[in-house]
Design an enzyme around this catalytic site. Structure first.
Site, PDB file in Angstrom:
ATOM      1  N   GLU A 138      -0.516   1.595  -2.770  1.00 37.07           N
ATOM      2  CA  GLU A 138      -1.026  -0.084  -3.359  1.00 37.07           C
ATOM      3  C   GLU A 138      -1.908  -0.373  -3.137  1.00 37.07           C
ATOM      4  O   GLU A 138      -3.165   0.128  -2.740  1.00 37.07           O
ATOM      5  CB  GLU A 138      -0.153  -0.773  -1.954  1.00 37.07           C
ATOM      6  CG  GLU A 138      -0.357  -1.984  -1.731  1.00 37.07           C
ATOM      7  CD  GLU A 138       1.364  -2.676  -2.542  1.00 37.07           C
ATOM      8  OE1 GLU A 138       1.072  -3.772  -2.937  1.00 37.07           O
ATOM      9  OE2 GLU A 138       2.481  -1.725  -1.986  1.00 37.07           O
ATOM     10  N   CYS A 172      -1.481  -7.440   1.615  1.00 30.73           N
ATOM     11  CA  CYS A 172      -0.436  -6.872   1.398  1.00 30.73           C
ATOM     12  C   CYS A 172       1.234  -6.344   0.979  1.00 30.73           C
ATOM     13  O   CYS A 172       1.966  -7.134   2.183  1.00 30.73           O
ATOM     14  CB  CYS A 172      -1.382  -5.571   2.452  1.00 30.73           C
ATOM     15  SG  CYS A 172      -0.526  -3.464   2.560  1.00 30.73           S
ATOM     16  N   ARG A 181      -1.581   3.501   9.140  1.00 27.49           N
ATOM     17  CA  ARG A 181      -2.253   4.067   7.773  1.00 27.49           C
ATOM     18  C   ARG A 181      -3.870   4.250   9.106  1.00 27.49           C
ATOM     19  O   ARG A 181      -4.949   5.275   8.197  1.00 27.49           O
ATOM     20  CB  ARG A 181      -2.477   2.861   6.539  1.00 27.49           C
ATOM     21  CG  ARG A 181      -2.058   3.289   5.648  1.00 27.49           C
ATOM     22  CD  ARG A 181      -2.087   2.340   4.876  1.00 27.49           C
ATOM     23  NE  ARG A 181      -0.803   3.038   3.728  1.00 27.49           N
ATOM     24  CZ  ARG A 181       0.423   2.327   4.011  1.00 27.49           C
ATOM     25  NH1 ARG A 181       0.833   1.288   5.320  1.00 27.49           N
ATOM     26  NH2 ARG A 181       1.137   2.470   3.306  1.00 27.49           N
ATOM     27  N   SER A 232      -7.974   1.534   5.537  1.00 26.87           N
ATOM     28  CA  SER A 232      -8.326   2.299   4.126  1.00 26.87           C
ATOM     29  C   SER A 232      -9.801   2.574   3.903  1.00 26.87           C
ATOM     30  O   SER A 232     -10.254   2.388   2.866  1.00 26.87           O
ATOM     31  CB  SER A 232      -7.498   1.783   3.412  1.00 26.87           C
ATOM     32  OG  SER A 232      -6.147   2.432   3.026  1.00 26.87           O
ATOM     33  N   CYS A 236      -3.820  -4.544  -1.682  1.00 28.69           N
ATOM     34  CA  CYS A 236      -4.089  -6.432  -2.352  1.00 28.69           C
ATOM     35  C   CYS A 236      -2.762  -6.033  -3.317  1.00 28.69           C
ATOM     36  O   CYS A 236      -3.692  -6.313  -4.637  1.00 28.69           O
ATOM     37  CB  CYS A 236      -4.615  -7.658  -2.478  1.00 28.69           C
ATOM     38  SG  CYS A 236      -6.364  -6.520  -2.356  1.00 28.69           S
TER      39      CYS A 236
END
Lengths: 564, 164
Positions: free
Chosen positions: A25, A72, A476, A499, A546
């Site tokens: 993503e 997201c 994540r 991330s 995003c």
């Protein structure tokens, strides 16, 4: 179990750029320097600016979750939750037990969904050559399937042949679609699986597509509005309907099916594939790990959250599993020296974070990412499944201990082999299996508790001035939202997302981020198709928070309405 | 006319945080505010979710997707993309639009339940700036975009009535 193969390696020397990294993503660009077939240096560059902080300023703190969960397309709930928790903390409300359990159950569903999709639909193509599956002997594959996943009948030679035929149809119609640009097309020596294993994995890839729909549906039962969850409110939850018998029974039935798939298919597939790629137990490691903990039994404060979480919180420095430190929230800060932000903003704690963009250019090694570089006590920290796994294992967590030891035994590798890309992917499966084993108990606990008393939300008042942090250990990894409230409005809001920890740029001291470190030393077999880079990057399950979504038709034959 | 009416999904997708990227979602919001729909019609704000839209997609026979489309024309241009256009754009991979709706439709097809789909899309002016407001020239074009979507809806057997 197959023996470990020597990792194929070219003699290539020079720079390589993978841009964009597909099957994630958002937009991530990875640049590496290769020397004699091995990666010598690496840069991870996020190409999307995420200025949510700017949009949130001046708004009602309660509304933050409606914006953050739009950042997201995958992590909607976890952002909604962290935004709610930071306001919970700021207004000092202790949410009722029912709300805590309901939030935890939806988080558990999110894990089941995300990890299934990650393994089969985002990561598997790095290891499984789908076109090679066409060469498989369905008889042989059926026999093998019986030994890999004995609990799952249905992989008959006939069924596997049908999968081949469907695949063939897809390939022949030129509609490879999701497989377009896959590095395995035309054969690739870094792919080691025999055609029969490729075929079984492909059959399960398709089955997992069905299964993830069920996981998402389960999540929507408790999460209220589908597909954007909107059941969390400051002080608890708002979805009273989900406490009724019928929705809960549906939730349980769907969840049960998904959990069974995890046990009977996902874990056996993971072990089967990993058995052929044991060389990857020596590639892709990092040094420090951190987790905030999740599935807490006490959410009265962020500290209690960390103390009472089923997935424990903690910090491991320098791979030292003998020493697990407590997380000190004050020791988190973000650097911007190598990012596209105005200089002078290094070392700021998220409460005082500044989002002041300053783009330079694409090929600038001194400023190369829209991500900031979060650090903890001067160190880059890996967050996510592997961090959780090491912290839990080192703490002697009984569920983790049992399954980690079983996996190590089956793969015949030492625990140190988990500091790797293989370990990261295995850890994701391990925690999915642990959640699957707990779901039944957790659902029953919630059903019993909510049958006795249906309180779902506690009262609170918005203070004029306050600050708070919302912690979550999302699928994540460690996620935190930090809010400062002034005049009952948002004065500052910062998100430090998994991330960013894993895939950010260098810190102010020039030290590499976890993914940059993990890529060093990776052998590259074919510089034109560097699947090895994808393996390590995908193992972190990047989500650049995003996703932009527009459709861009390839043809100019689009029918147009022109309306004045 | 004895056939059961088609189940129609009107799906607005896009990211409302990026100015005109959210035009599809804003269009669906407007439809929900303005009209009542017959029982065979479902409206959904799909945000920027990808695979998690599979369930509603697979439950529908016909899907009208409202989205921003980069077709290279003037901002505000309205496009209509059907099967073939969509299929051709399936190969499109080389940009930041990764786990998007087109992939999700392929996934539906892979497991044998792909609804017929039409995209009514609009050329955006700005999909970079962070803002929850549409650009004025794009906002002005939402009404004509909806007229086209409603005609599409009528053609496949859905009824929309202006709210009292």
């Amino acid at each position: 179990m197959a023996e470990s193969k020597p990792t194929p390696q070219s003699t290539f020397t020079g720079p390589l750029v993978v841009d964009p990294i597909t099957r994630i993503e958002g937009h991530l660009r990875i640049m590496v320097e290769v020397e004699n077939g091995k990666i010598k240096d690496a840069w991870s560059s996020s190409q999307l600016f995420r200025g949510l902080e700017i949009i949130l300023k001046g708004r009602d703190p309660r509304d933050a979750q409606h914006f953050t969960q739009r950042a997201c397309g995958v992590c909607t709930y976890v952002h909604g939750l962290a935004s709610t928790r930071c306001v919970d903390d700021a207004v000092k409300v202790n949410i009722p037990g029912n709300a805590r359990m309901m939030r935890n159950l939806v988080m558990a569903s999110q894990y089941l969904h995300d990890h299934l999709v990650h393994f089969y639909h985002l990561h598997a193509l790095d290891w499984v050559d789908v076109t090679n599956a066409l060469k498989a002997d369905p008889q042989k594959a059926a026999k093998l399937a019986e030994s890999i996943a004995p609990a799952r009948p249905g992989n008959s030679a006939q069924a596997l042949k049908a999968v081949q035929d469907r695949l063939k149809g897809f390939v022949e119609s030129g509609q490879l679609g999701i497989f377009t640009n896959a590095y395995f097309l035309g054969g690739h020596k870094a792919y080691y699986l025999p055609p029969e294993v490729d075929l079984i994995a492909t059959a399960h890839y398709l089955e997992a597509l069905h299964m993830q729909v069920k996981a998402a549906s389960a999540m929507a039962i408790l999460g209220g509005k589908n597909p954007h969850t909107q059941f969390t409110v400051v002080g608890g939850c708002s979805n009273y309907q989900a406490m009724e018998k019928e929705p809960l029974a549906n939730y349980m039935a769907l969840t049960k099916e998904v959990c069974q798939f995890v046990n009977d298919v996902y874990i056996p597939d993971l072990l089967a594939v990993a058995g052929f790629y044991k060389d990857w137990g020596g590639i892709g490691g990092t040094t420090n790990y951190m987790a905030f903990g999740e599935f807490a039994t006490d959410e009265s404060s962020p500290e209690k959250h960390m103390e009472t979480s089923f997935f424990p919180s903690g910090v491991i420095m320098n791979r030292d599993l003998a020493k697990i430190d407590k997380v000190e929230l004050g020791a988190i800060y973000e650097d911007v020296k190598y990012s596209w932000y105005k200089s002078g903003g290094d070392g700021l704690h998220p409460y005082d974070g500044v989002t002041d963009p300053k783009y330079t250019k694409l090929d600038d090694k001194d400023h190369y990412s829209w991500m900031k570089a979060p650090r903890y006590k001067g160190k880059a920290m890996e967050v996510g499944p592997l961090a959780r796994c090491f912290i839990a294992y080192a703490k002697g967590h009984p569920e983790y201990k049992k399954i980690v030891d079983t996996v190590l035994q089956k793969l015949e590798v030492p625990v140190t082999a988990l500091h790797s890309t293989l370990g990261r992917t295995a850890a994701r499966g391990i925690e999915t299996a642990i959640i699957a084993s707990k779901m039944d108990t957790w659902i029953k606990e919630f059903a019993d508790s909510s049958a006795k008393d249906n309180t779902l939300c506690a009262k609170w008042e918005m203070p004029d001035e306050a600050k708070g942090v919302g912690l979550a250990d999302a699928p994540r990894g460690a996620l935190s939202h930090w809010i400062r409230i002034k005049g009952k409005k948002i004065d500052n809001f910062q998100l430090v997302v998994p991330s960013t920890w894993n895939l950010g740029p260098r810190g102010a001291a020039g030290d590499k981020s976890p993914v940059e470190e993990a890529l060093i030393g990776t052998p590259i077999a074919d510089p034109k198709r560097p699947v090895e880079i994808l393996r390590t990057v995908h193992a972190f399950d990047p989500c650049i928070a995003c996703g932009v979504h527009v459709i861009e038709p390839e043809t100019n034959e689009v029918l147009k309405f022109r309306v004045v | 006319m004895t056939e059961a009416p088609k189940k129609i999904l009107i799906l607005g997708v896009g990211n409302i945080l990026y100015t005109d990227e959210g035009v599809g979602v804003r269009a669906v919001e407007r439809l929900l505010e303005t009209y009542d729909f017959s029982d065979n019609v479902t409206l959904l704000d799909g945000g920027n979710l990808g695979m998690r839209l599979m369930q509603p997609l697979m439950e529908s026979d016909y899907c009208i997707i409202l989205d921003a489309v980069l077709g290279g024309d003037q901002p505000g241009t309205i496009y209509r993309l059907t099967g073939d256009d969509l299929r051709k754009s399936l190969a499109f991979k080389d940009s930041m639009h990764q786990s998007d709706l087109v992939d999700t439709l392929i996934y539906c097809e892979l497991i044998g339940k792909r609804p017929e789909a039409v995209v009514i899309g609009m050329e955006p002016r700005d999909i970079q700036s962070m803002s929850i407001e549409l650009s004025p020239e794009i906002a002005d074009r939402v009404t004509p975009m909806l007229e086209i979507a409603l005609k599409e809806l009528r053609d496949v057997g859905g009824v929309a009535t202006l709210k009292a």
